[in-house]
Design an enzyme around this catalytic site. Structure first.
Site, PDB file in Angstrom:
ATOM      1  CG  HIS A 199      -2.392  -1.139   1.021  1.00 23.23           C
ATOM      2  ND1 HIS A 199      -2.720  -1.628   2.065  1.00 23.23           N
ATOM      3  CD2 HIS A 199      -2.530  -1.554  -0.073  1.00 23.23           C
ATOM      4  CE1 HIS A 199      -3.460  -2.700   1.636  1.00 23.23           C
ATOM      5  NE2 HIS A 199      -3.414  -2.650   0.241  1.00 23.23           N
TER       6      HIS A 199
ATOM      7  CG  HIS B  19      -7.015 -10.620  -7.490  1.00 18.23           C
ATOM      8  ND1 HIS B  19      -6.546 -10.126  -8.806  1.00 18.23           N
ATOM      9  CD2 HIS B  19      -7.340 -12.134  -7.564  1.00 18.23           C
ATOM     10  CE1 HIS B  19      -6.411 -11.292  -9.544  1.00 18.23           C
ATOM     11  NE2 HIS B  19      -7.084 -12.475  -8.823  1.00 18.23           N
TER      12      HIS B  19
ATOM     13  CB  SER C 134      -5.912  -2.281  -2.742  1.00 22.21           C
ATOM     14  OG  SER C 134      -6.700  -3.254  -3.160  1.00 22.21           O
TER      15      SER C 134
ATOM     16  CD  GLU D 151     -12.806 -10.215  -3.432  1.00 27.30           C
ATOM     17  OE1 GLU D 151     -11.763  -9.607  -3.454  1.00 27.30           O
ATOM     18  OE2 GLU D 151     -13.093 -11.524  -3.226  1.00 27.30           O
TER      19      GLU D 151
ATOM     20  N   GLY E  40     -10.962 -11.529 -11.426  1.00 30.88           N
ATOM     21  CA  GLY E  40      -9.959 -10.404 -11.785  1.00 30.88           C
ATOM     22  C   GLY E  40      -8.956 -10.461 -13.120  1.00 30.88           C
TER      23      GLY E  40
ATOM     24  CG  ASP F  19      -2.952  -7.964  -3.787  1.00 35.80           C
ATOM     25  OD1 ASP F  19      -1.927  -8.813  -3.298  1.00 35.80           O
ATOM     26  OD2 ASP F  19      -3.418  -7.151  -2.699  1.00 35.80           O
TER      27      ASP F  19
HETATM   28  N1  SAM Z   1      -5.930  -5.910  -2.936  1.00 33.39           N
HETATM   29  C1  SAM Z   1      -6.501  -6.174  -1.619  1.00 33.39           C
HETATM   30  C2  SAM Z   1      -5.911  -5.109  -0.723  1.00 33.39           C
HETATM   31  O1  SAM Z   1      -4.812  -4.833  -0.994  1.00 33.39           O
HETATM   32  O2  SAM Z   1      -6.455  -4.607   0.299  1.00 33.39           O
HETATM   33  C3  SAM Z   1      -6.337  -7.466  -1.081  1.00 33.39           C
HETATM   34  C4  SAM Z   1      -6.725  -8.708  -1.840  1.00 33.39           C
HETATM   35  S1  SAM Z   1      -6.516 -10.413  -1.316  1.00 33.39           S
HETATM   36  C5  SAM Z   1      -4.786 -10.618  -1.229  1.00 33.39           C
HETATM   37  C6  SAM Z   1      -6.933 -11.232  -2.730  1.00 33.39           C
HETATM   38  C7  SAM Z   1      -8.489 -11.139  -2.926  1.00 33.39           C
HETATM   39  O3  SAM Z   1      -8.556 -11.747  -4.226  1.00 33.39           O
HETATM   40  C8  SAM Z   1      -9.285 -12.005  -2.123  1.00 33.39           C
HETATM   41  O4  SAM Z   1     -10.328 -10.998  -1.353  1.00 33.39           O
HETATM   42  C9  SAM Z   1     -10.104 -12.823  -2.770  1.00 33.39           C
HETATM   43  O5  SAM Z   1     -11.410 -13.204  -2.373  1.00 33.39           O
HETATM   44  C10 SAM Z   1     -10.082 -12.548  -4.154  1.00 33.39           C
HETATM   45  N2  SAM Z   1     -10.099 -13.204  -5.285  1.00 33.39           N
HETATM   46  C11 SAM Z   1      -9.555 -14.710  -5.104  1.00 33.39           C
HETATM   47  N3  SAM Z   1      -9.787 -14.906  -6.559  1.00 33.39           N
HETATM   48  C12 SAM Z   1     -10.308 -14.053  -7.355  1.00 33.39           C
HETATM   49  C13 SAM Z   1     -10.232 -13.815  -8.768  1.00 33.39           C
HETATM   50  N4  SAM Z   1     -10.266 -14.893  -9.416  1.00 33.39           N
HETATM   51  N5  SAM Z   1     -10.740 -12.571  -9.002  1.00 33.39           N
HETATM   52  C14 SAM Z   1     -10.965 -11.658  -8.265  1.00 33.39           C
HETATM   53  N6  SAM Z   1     -10.739 -11.794  -7.044  1.00 33.39           N
HETATM   54  C15 SAM Z   1     -10.429 -12.825  -6.492  1.00 33.39           C
END
Ligand code: SAM
Length: 280
Positions: A18, A41, A99, A117, A143, A163
């Protein structure tokens, strides 16, 4: 889909990611023209650090918690301002912005954010977080699919944050393909990719493939290792930034020692700041 970011929100990996995210957005704001951000993500956008998940791991206390009560370099202020913006009155640190909320805190009226998401619960929370916000579009989709569907943006300047949760064994190779896809569609966009470091060899293979697939675009690698990788635990994390702002390398060379010292979990944290394709 078992991964829930609520267990990890505000940990050392979030702090590094971040801080870099805010430096890129601050750079985009140097021009008057609006920018576009795609967060592939996105998570739920806001996390309760007193919630059961965060309390169970205690990761935020040794992450964002460590930045309170110490002198923080000025370049970190936009990040801390975004964290401050989600606190309720008289509470120093109860909530942690994900994020999309961090990007939104820094956006101007001419900027746009798309946030994807896939987890149904987190997607619903994300939608509620930005309900009625005309500058933010939340998408309950994959994503990687969002990269194919929404790039390039009409703004022609901006950022894609990738991410993923690294739940599946092929996540590193999916990342390389996604970067390739993204750059094919938007060659001048900035791409910020987060990765975990457990096995050094696996990460180095990923970085070599990334360097090859992103060349000749400038590609910066930024890492923070709290301990030596043992192949099992999360020893550290890294970021690949394709088409970074030209000041990012210099800024991070000043910030990485501060972050390593502040977030350390042992005697010898290490950092890495390297142009991946300098010799290619
Ligand atoms: N980017 C966020 C942040 O920095 O606050 C954190 C994201 S976390 C590491 C990864 C997220 O991706 C999770 O909330 C998960 O549910 C989601 N996720 C998993 N597979 C996904 C996909 N194929 N497409 C979009 N989101 C997905």
């Amino acid at each position: 889909m078992n991964y829930r970011h609520a267990f990890h929100a505000g940990n050392f990996a979030d702090v590094l990611k971040h801080v870099v995210l805010t430096r890129i957005v601050e750079y985009l704001k140097r021009k008057e023209a609006g920018f576009f951000v795609l967060d592939t993500h996105a998570g739920r956008g806001r996390y309760d650090l007193r919630g059961e998940e965060a309390e169970r791991t205690g990761e935020a206390a040794v992450g964002i918690g460590r930045l309170f009560g110490v002198a923080v370099p000025e370049l970190v202020h936009p990040y801390l301002d975004a964290v401050g913006a989600v606190q309720h009155e008289r509470e120093a640190l109860r909530w942690y912005p994900g994020s999309p909320r961090i990007v939104r805190a820094l956006m101007r009226s001419q900027d746009r954010l798309f946030a994807a998401e896939l987890h149904p619960e987190d997607a619903a929370a994300l939608k509620a977080e930005f309900a009625g916000d005309r500058q933010v579009r939340t998408l309950a989709i994959d994503g990687y699919q969002a990269i194919r569907a929404y790039l390039p943006p009409s703004e022609r300047r901006g950022l894609v944050l990738i991410d993923p949760p690294f739940e599946s064994a092929d996540e590193f190779s999916r990342l390389v393909s996604a970067l390739g896809e993204g750059l094919k569609r938007w060659a001048t966009g900035t791409f910020l990719v987060w990765y975990p470091i457990k096995h050094r060899r696996q990460v180095d293979d990923f970085l070599s493939e990334t360097a090859l697939s992103c060349r000749p675009r400038p590609t910066l690698c930024i890492e923070l290792l709290l301990r030596r990788p043992d192949g099992i635990l999360l020893a550290g994390c890294g970021l690949v930034v394709v088409n970074p702002p030209f000041v990012l390398g210099e800024e991070m060379s000043g910030l990485l020692p501060f972050l390593a010292k502040t977030l350390r979990d042992g005697p010898a944290p290490t950092t890495r700041l390297e142009w991946l394709n300098a010799q290619l």
